[in-house]
Scaffold this motif. Structure first.
Motif, short mmCIF file in Angstrom:
data_model
loop_
_atom_site.label_atom_id
_atom_site.label_comp_id
_atom_site.label_asym_id
_atom_site.label_seq_id
_atom_site.Cartn_x
_atom_site.Cartn_y
_atom_site.Cartn_z
N UNK A 206 0.87 -1.18 0.00
CA UNK A 206 0.00 0.00 0.00
C UNK A 206 0.90 1.23 0.00
N UNK A 207 0.76 2.04 -1.03
CA UNK A 207 1.68 3.16 -1.18
C UNK A 207 1.00 4.51 -1.10
N UNK A 208 1.78 5.52 -0.75
CA UNK A 208 1.35 6.92 -0.79
C UNK A 208 1.93 7.53 -2.06
N UNK A 209 1.05 7.92 -2.97
CA UNK A 209 1.47 8.48 -4.26
C UNK A 209 1.11 9.96 -4.32
N UNK A 210 1.88 10.70 -5.08
CA UNK A 210 1.61 12.14 -5.22
C UNK A 210 2.08 12.62 -6.60
N UNK B 86 -12.01 3.95 1.32
CA UNK B 86 -13.05 4.09 2.34
C UNK B 86 -13.54 2.76 2.91
N UNK B 87 -13.12 1.61 2.36
CA UNK B 87 -13.54 0.35 2.96
C UNK B 87 -12.74 0.12 4.25
N UNK B 88 -13.35 -0.50 5.27
CA UNK B 88 -12.72 -0.58 6.60
C UNK B 88 -11.30 -1.12 6.61
N UNK B 89 -11.05 -2.21 5.88
CA UNK B 89 -9.73 -2.83 5.94
C UNK B 89 -8.66 -1.94 5.31
N UNK B 90 -8.92 -1.43 4.12
CA UNK B 90 -7.92 -0.60 3.45
C UNK B 90 -7.82 0.79 4.06
N UNK B 91 -8.89 1.27 4.64
CA UNK B 91 -8.82 2.54 5.36
C UNK B 91 -7.91 2.40 6.57
N UNK B 92 -8.12 1.33 7.35
CA UNK B 92 -7.27 1.11 8.51
C UNK B 92 -5.81 0.93 8.12
N UNK B 93 -5.58 0.20 7.06
CA UNK B 93 -4.21 -0.02 6.61
C UNK B 93 -3.60 1.29 6.09
N UNK C 248 -5.53 16.19 -4.81
CA UNK C 248 -5.04 16.05 -3.44
C UNK C 248 -3.52 16.11 -3.42
N UNK C 249 -2.99 16.28 -2.21
CA UNK C 249 -1.53 16.30 -2.07
C UNK C 249 -0.96 14.89 -2.21
N UNK C 250 -1.73 13.90 -1.78
CA UNK C 250 -1.27 12.52 -1.86
C UNK C 250 -2.46 11.58 -1.75
N UNK C 251 -2.29 10.36 -2.23
CA UNK C 251 -3.37 9.39 -2.19
C UNK C 251 -2.80 8.01 -1.87
N UNK C 252 -3.46 7.33 -0.95
CA UNK C 252 -3.08 5.96 -0.61
C UNK C 252 -3.73 5.02 -1.64
N UNK C 253 -2.90 4.27 -2.37
CA UNK C 253 -3.39 3.41 -3.46
C UNK C 253 -2.78 2.02 -3.30
N UNK C 254 -3.62 0.99 -3.33
CA UNK C 254 -3.06 -0.36 -3.19
C UNK C 254 -2.41 -0.81 -4.49
N UNK C 255 -1.57 -1.83 -4.39
CA UNK C 255 -0.72 -2.23 -5.50
C UNK C 255 -1.46 -2.61 -6.76
N UNK C 256 -2.54 -3.39 -6.63
CA UNK C 256 -3.27 -3.82 -7.81
C UNK C 256 -3.88 -2.66 -8.56
N UNK C 257 -4.52 -1.76 -7.82
CA UNK C 257 -5.16 -0.61 -8.46
C UNK C 257 -4.10 0.34 -9.02
N UNK D 167 -12.01 2.80 -3.20
CA UNK D 167 -10.63 2.38 -3.50
C UNK D 167 -10.27 2.56 -4.97
N UNK D 168 -11.21 2.26 -5.86
CA UNK D 168 -10.91 2.37 -7.29
C UNK D 168 -10.73 3.83 -7.73
N UNK D 169 -11.17 4.76 -6.90
CA UNK D 169 -11.05 6.18 -7.25
C UNK D 169 -9.75 6.80 -6.75
N UNK D 170 -9.00 6.07 -5.94
CA UNK D 170 -7.81 6.67 -5.33
C UNK D 170 -6.77 7.16 -6.35
N UNK D 171 -6.58 6.51 -7.49
CA UNK D 171 -5.65 7.10 -8.47
C UNK D 171 -6.24 8.31 -9.18
N UNK D 172 -7.55 8.34 -9.35
CA UNK D 172 -8.20 9.40 -10.14
C UNK D 172 -8.25 10.74 -9.42
#
Length: 331
Positions: free
Chosen positions: A150-154, A173-180, A230-239, A220-225
């Motif tokens: 799980x990375x922080x991209x900017x 916004x899903x509980x597991x990925x939000x917590x992570x 935003x200044x940064x976005x948390x995006x999981x590897x697959x997305x 989650x699917x909107x995090x790259x878009x």
């Protein structure tokens, strides 16, 4: 008198001669014809016996081609080379895979529970445990796929230190990925969470936010878009991979090999009653083959790492996560 005797003698000779000639014209029967006839009959009987004893050769029956077993697999993205390759390899095992794509993380598990799909492959154990508890389901893992950091991209900043005060940070916004995601921000030094927050922290668990960052939760699917906003976005590897981002593009990410990432191993999942289905397990095993591993690297730009964890260990981790969630709810 002498003349009479001569005539009588001539008559006897003539009669004898005629008798001899008659004997020569009559067929002689010394048994040879009977033997020949018997032999011919025996040969005929023998040939008939052999013909009767000889097995009748049947024409070989042509086997009908096996009908492939159709399996519906729920996914949240099928771009790239990985799934076409898995489908091709599955066909060699008489398995026909139909991919069913979903645009939201909550849908593949509900479709699985409703038997609209047979398997799904999109989620990690932390997500699955939370979903099982919330929806009172018993969906189980039957094979591992990848660990996706799980990375922080900017698009605006090259280093975490450059993120200014009051900046917006997007997280799933899903509980597991939000917590992570919040744990990643804590590891990056951008904020601090309360002690023993566990895997399912929320923005309400932030106890120190020195830069007064605004945390924005999105699908989650909107995090790259939303990167441009935003200044940064948390995006999981697959997305991230599907969006054309490389892990090296992240300004910070968690360690995919660390023990702390075990709950974030992605899995093939099915209903508990189907956990021993050999067809489903065959599909899961195909994911571990060398050519599939190469396509995963290519499709995710190296942002996902194929991992092979025994099913028993996956189930054990899932059971522990579920127990932790229920224990936390009771407190």
């Amino acid at each position: 008198m002498r003349k009479t005797f001569v005539l009588s003698l001539l008559l006897v000779l003539v009669v004898g001669l005629l008798t001899a000639c008659g004997s020569k014209n009559e067929p002689t029967n010394n048994g040879d014809d009977a033997v020949a006839s018997s032999a011919a009959a025996s040969a005929s009987d023998s040939d008939a016996s052999k013909a009767a004893a000889a097995p009748v050769k049947e024409e070989p029956k042509q086997e009908e081609p096996k009908k492939p077993v159709k399996v519906k697999v729920g996914v949240t993205g099928s771009d790239g080379e990985t799934w076409p390759l898995i489908k091709k390899k599955a066909a060699e095992h008489d398995i026909e895979i139909e991919l069913v794509e979903f645009s939201d993380y909550t849908l593949p598990n509900l479709a699985l529970a409703n038997k609209e799909v047979d398997l799904n492959a999109f989620q990690h154990l932390a997500f699955l445990s939370q979903f099982n508890v919330e929806h009172n389901l018993n969906i189980v893992p039957i094979g591992s796929t990848v660990v996706a950091p799980l990375g922080l991209y900017s698009e605006k900043y090259k280093k975490v230190e450059d993120i200014p005060e009051g900046a917006k940070i997007a997280i799933p916004n899903d509980p597991a990925n939000q917590g992570r995601g919040l744990l990643v921000l804590q590891q990056a030094g951008l904020l601090k969470l309360k002690e023993n927050v566990g895997l399912y922290g929320t923005p309400d668990d932030i106890v120190d936010n020195p830069r007064k960052l605004e945390i924005v939760a999105v699908v989650a699917q909107q995090t790259p878009r939303v990167l441009k906003d935003v200044a940064g976005s948390i995006i999981n590897g697959g997305i991230a991979g599907q969006a054309g981002l490389k892990l090296s593009d992240a300004i910070f990410h968690d360690d995919p090999q660390a023990e702390s990432t075990r709950p974030y191993i992605n899995v093939f999942a099915t209903r508990a009653e189907d956990k021993d289905n050999e067809t489903y397990r065959t599909i899961a095993k195909l994911y571990q083959e060398a050519d599939v591993i190469e396509t995963v690297k290519k499709d995710t730009n190296g942002a996902s790492f194929v991992t092979d964890i025994p099913v028993e260990q996956l189930q054990s981790t899932l059971d522990q996560l579920i127990a932790d969630i229920k224990d936390g709810a009771d407190k």
